[in-house]
Design a protein around this motif. Structure first.
Motif, PDB file in Angstrom:
ATOM      1  N   ARG B  59      57.386  72.411 153.381  1.00  0.00           N
ATOM      2  CA  ARG B  59      56.839  71.457 152.418  1.00  0.00           C
ATOM      3  C   ARG B  59      55.462  70.936 152.821  1.00  0.00           C
ATOM      4  O   ARG B  59      54.631  70.643 151.964  1.00  0.00           O
ATOM      5  CB  ARG B  59      57.834  70.287 152.314  1.00  0.00           C
ATOM      6  CG  ARG B  59      57.408  69.094 151.484  1.00  0.00           C
ATOM      7  CD  ARG B  59      57.492  69.418 150.020  1.00  0.00           C
ATOM      8  NE  ARG B  59      57.094  68.284 149.193  1.00  0.00           N
ATOM      9  CZ  ARG B  59      55.822  67.939 148.963  1.00  0.00           C
ATOM     10  NH1 ARG B  59      54.850  68.622 149.516  1.00  0.00           N
ATOM     11  NH2 ARG B  59      55.550  66.915 148.188  1.00  0.00           N
ATOM     12  N   PHE B  60      55.219  70.816 154.148  1.00  0.00           N
ATOM     13  CA  PHE B  60      53.992  70.176 154.618  1.00  0.00           C
ATOM     14  C   PHE B  60      53.013  71.161 155.248  1.00  0.00           C
ATOM     15  O   PHE B  60      52.063  70.754 155.918  1.00  0.00           O
ATOM     16  CB  PHE B  60      54.339  69.063 155.624  1.00  0.00           C
ATOM     17  CG  PHE B  60      55.358  68.096 155.097  1.00  0.00           C
ATOM     18  CD1 PHE B  60      55.057  67.253 154.041  1.00  0.00           C
ATOM     19  CD2 PHE B  60      56.639  68.058 155.625  1.00  0.00           C
ATOM     20  CE1 PHE B  60      56.000  66.372 153.531  1.00  0.00           C
ATOM     21  CE2 PHE B  60      57.592  67.182 155.129  1.00  0.00           C
ATOM     22  CZ  PHE B  60      57.276  66.335 154.076  1.00  0.00           C
ATOM     23  N   GLN B  61      53.250  72.443 155.055  1.00  0.00           N
ATOM     24  CA  GLN B  61      52.353  73.425 155.672  1.00  0.00           C
ATOM     25  C   GLN B  61      51.239  73.847 154.721  1.00  0.00           C
ATOM     26  O   GLN B  61      51.389  73.808 153.495  1.00  0.00           O
ATOM     27  CB  GLN B  61      53.145  74.656 156.124  1.00  0.00           C
ATOM     28  CG  GLN B  61      54.022  74.357 157.330  1.00  0.00           C
ATOM     29  CD  GLN B  61      54.618  75.608 157.916  1.00  0.00           C
ATOM     30  OE1 GLN B  61      55.348  76.335 157.243  1.00  0.00           O
ATOM     31  NE2 GLN B  61      54.306  75.888 159.172  1.00  0.00           N
ATOM     32  N   SER B  62      50.147  74.270 155.312  1.00  0.00           N
ATOM     33  CA  SER B  62      49.002  74.752 154.557  1.00  0.00           C
ATOM     34  C   SER B  62      49.112  76.271 154.396  1.00  0.00           C
ATOM     35  O   SER B  62      49.415  76.973 155.365  1.00  0.00           O
ATOM     36  CB  SER B  62      47.730  74.361 155.313  1.00  0.00           C
ATOM     37  OG  SER B  62      46.811  75.420 155.332  1.00  0.00           O
ATOM     38  N   GLY B  85      60.634  70.309 155.010  1.00  0.00           N
ATOM     39  CA  GLY B  85      59.616  70.537 156.025  1.00  0.00           C
ATOM     40  C   GLY B  85      59.995  71.700 156.933  1.00  0.00           C
ATOM     41  O   GLY B  85      60.860  72.502 156.618  1.00  0.00           O
ATOM     42  N   LEU B 259      49.175  72.110 149.537  1.00  0.00           N
ATOM     43  CA  LEU B 259      48.276  72.040 150.691  1.00  0.00           C
ATOM     44  C   LEU B 259      47.699  73.447 150.830  1.00  0.00           C
ATOM     45  O   LEU B 259      48.385  74.352 151.285  1.00  0.00           O
ATOM     46  CB  LEU B 259      49.038  71.637 151.957  1.00  0.00           C
ATOM     47  CG  LEU B 259      49.636  70.220 151.941  1.00  0.00           C
ATOM     48  CD1 LEU B 259      50.707  70.078 153.007  1.00  0.00           C
ATOM     49  CD2 LEU B 259      48.548  69.186 152.170  1.00  0.00           C
TER      50      LEU B 259
END
Lengths: 91, 260
Positions: B59-62, B85, B259
């Motif tokens: 969820r929070f990765q680029s 995540g 992201l």
């Protein structure tokens, strides 16, 4: 500019940003961490966006911490880890 | 409350692998989490069915930091962003076993996040050990063994429920993985190793048992763990809701590149 920091035994935080007129712009915070609620990432990123590029690690960590609502849970990383990734990006 | 009585406090349902396109699995995770959170579905264990390769990022990765998009395109590998995540995975259908748990948050009440990861995967470790694999849990979210890392888990507390899913490597095309995923030195900095490929120890390197036998043993172990497991399925209404979520979220560029 790009900086990474992995908390030992924890997760990776990645910061991508630029510096304009001595301030951090276009900041993106990412990584393989866990964060509840997910929307708190917006607050973490906003704490870095626009900050003076010469802030030290402790000051950056304090900004990130102050931006978080009391119910936010960071798993595998911390305001200090974010601050270290920011400093590495700016180095 | 003992660990076992926490599990057996619910009537668990099982969804067996249903081979579906990559985005369907991710959308179903959200739909079924919402249903359990709303009290419209029993707590459920779902094993994923797959028909195509994918790179799944947390969820929070680029995207650009984790995936070589040109390489992914070259091999026809989709990039998907999941609800939870955690880290990127390279997935080929016959080479992985993925399961999702959808449960009321009371199942993990009073536990820290770190404690809940080990608690929610303890039955899977037990299943692997019963097949002769020397597996254990490595906090925060890794399943590992003397032969290397077997899998990883990720969790989100959303919609009044807990979604906890894990993917186990049954086999691995590590050359392809290293072409598609970008794995930096910093990520491996506290692992005492320098190669991501060496870090993985797929189940098949440790036992000759077919993939289906592993899955069946996991189902049997979970059923015993919870004192029962009823056969269930994804309903037509749930599948329809998943389709809508693919159109509005999981299948959109906006979500996948949240992201960039």
């Amino acid at each position: 500019m790009h900086g990474e920091y992995k908390t030992p035994g924890g997760k990776l935080v990645v910061v991508d940003c630029e510096v304009r007129d001595g301030r951090v712009v276009g900041a993106q915070v990412s990584g393989d961490f866990f964060l509840e609620p997910a929307e708190a990432l917006t607050a973490i990123t906003a704490a870095i966006e626009g900050m003076p590029a010469d802030l030290d690690e402790a000051a950056i960590a304090a900004r990130v911490r102050a931006a978080l609502a009391p119910d936010v849970v960071m798993v595998g990383f911390s305001p200090e880890a974010v601050a270290r990734a920011v400093r590495r990006a700016l180095a | 409350m003992s660990d076992r009585s926490r599990w057996s406090a619910y009537r668990w349902h099982l969804i067996r692998p249903l081979p579906v396109a990559a985005p369907v699995n991710h959308a179903l995770d959200e739909v079924l989490t919402r249903r359990v959170g709303a009290g419209e579905r029993h707590p459920t264990l779902r094993f994923w069915g797959r028909i195509e390769p994918e790179v799944v990022i947390g969820r929070f990765q680029s995207v650009r930091n984790e995936v070589d998009e040109a390489a992914a395109r070259r091999y026809g590998i989709q990039i998907m962003r999941r609800l939870t995540g955690g880290g990127a995975m390279f997935v080929e259908p016959p080479n992985v076993i993925t399961y999702s748990l959808y449960a009321p948050q009371e199942l993990v009440a009073g536990m820290s996040f770190v404690e809940s990861y080990a608690f929610l995967d303890a039955w899977a470790i037990e299943a692997l050990r019963s097949l002769g694999i020397d597996a254990w849990y490595e906090p925060i979210n890794d399943m590992t063994s003397s032969g290397g890392k077997i899998g990883g888990a990720a969790q989100a507390r959303r919609f009044g429920a807990v979604l906890h899913h894990a993917t186990l490597a049954y086999d691995l095309n590590s050359d392809r993985m290293l072409e598609v995923l970008r794995i930096g030195k910093e990520k491996l900095s506290d692992k005492g190793i320098t190669s991501a490929a060496k870090r993985v120890g797929p189940i098949r390197q440790q036992t000759n048992l077919p993939r289906d036998v592993i899955v069946e043993r996991m189902i049997e172990t979970f059923a015993r763990w919870c004192g029962g497991l009823a056969e269930g399925q994804v309903t037509a209404a749930e599948m329809e809701e998943a389709g809508e979520l693919i159109r509005t979220k999981y299948g959109t560029r906006e979500w996948i590149y949240t992201l960039p």
